[in-house]
Design an enzyme around this catalytic site. Structure first.
Site, short mmCIF file in Angstrom:
data_model
loop_
_atom_site.label_atom_id
_atom_site.label_comp_id
_atom_site.label_asym_id
_atom_site.label_seq_id
_atom_site.Cartn_x
_atom_site.Cartn_y
_atom_site.Cartn_z
CB CYS A 155 -0.98 0.05 1.19
SG CYS A 155 -2.36 1.19 1.11
CG HIS A 197 -3.31 -3.84 3.47
ND1 HIS A 197 -2.18 -3.23 4.12
CD2 HIS A 197 -3.84 -2.86 2.62
CE1 HIS A 197 -2.30 -1.80 3.90
NE2 HIS A 197 -3.33 -1.53 3.20
CD GLU A 229 -0.30 -5.59 5.60
OE1 GLU A 229 -0.78 -4.41 5.88
OE2 GLU A 229 -0.45 -6.35 4.67
#
Length: 223
Positions: free
Chosen positions: A85, A194, A196
């Site tokens: 991002c 994302h 994660e």
């Protein structure tokens, strides 16, 4: 495996990135934006957020942080680097990846779970995936539209450097539905969604993002 996770003023997702590294049995090493030393890490993650408040434009100030000088030098020598991002925006501003990220085409912040297609499984961050696999991870960005000139897009496509592509409706106006790309060497990857936030199905929509951090583990072990 020791993975440095960079924190700038305004970074939001550094703790999540550290957690993802630990899920892959790695050691997360916090790196501050003013550091001049990468502390001997094997790889670096530039996480999401709003580095330096996104003043000027997203990632424009962060590229000049002392730690980024070290990251650029290490990446050019082959160290795996992942930009997520805002981190992707920083990597384009630092010229580790081509193109730029601009305001979403509908001028609204997008926050949703997003399907991606994995199109390159030979990078340092994607070896655990099957080619054309579809994964579901969160997307949250206001300036996520990937833009590049026609020659750059042709080069990315011809060299199979598009790593992830949006499936279904394009959420931000990215050219060619591009969600993530890699450099020619395959050690530097940037993506807007994302991974994660998708390492545990209990806290994310899936655990599909974990494959990126396990891929890094394989890369580091083989090095």
């Amino acid at each position: 495996m020791r993975v440095g996770v960079v924190t700038f003023p305004g970074t939001l997702d550094d703790v999540d990135a550290q957690r993802a590294v630990r899920y892959a049995d790695g050691e997360a090493v916090p790196l501050w934006h003013g550091d001049h030393d990468l502390q001997g890490v094997d790889a670096v993650i530039v996480p999401g957020g709003f580095s330096y408040g996104d003043y000027l434009r997203a990632g424009a100030i962060a590229r000049f942080a002392p730690v980024m000088r070290e990251v650029v030098e290490a990446a050019n020598k082959g160290m795996p680097v992942l930009g997520i991002c805002n981190g992707f925006q920083v990597l384009t501003e630092a010229h580790l990846l081509p193109g730029a990220l601009t305001r979403n085409h509908k001028l609204h912040f997008v926050c949703r779970d997003q399907w991606l297609r994995v199109e390159n499984t030979s990078t340092a961050w994607t070896t655990r995936y099957d080619r054309d696999a579809e994964i579901l991870v969160p997307l949250k960005s206001g300036e996520g539209g990937y833009q590049a000139d026609d020659d750059t897009l042709k080069q990315l496509e011809d060299e199979h450097r598009v790593v992830f592509r949006y499936v279904g409706e394009n959420p931000n106006g990215s050219r060619n539905d591009i969600a993530g790309i890699t450099n020619a060497r395959g050690n530097v990857v940037g993506l807007m969604p994302h991974p994660e936030h998708a390492v545990d199905a209990l806290t994310g929509p899936t655990d599909d993002g974990l494959g990126m951090f396990l891929s890094l583990l394989d890369t580091v072990v083989k090095a």
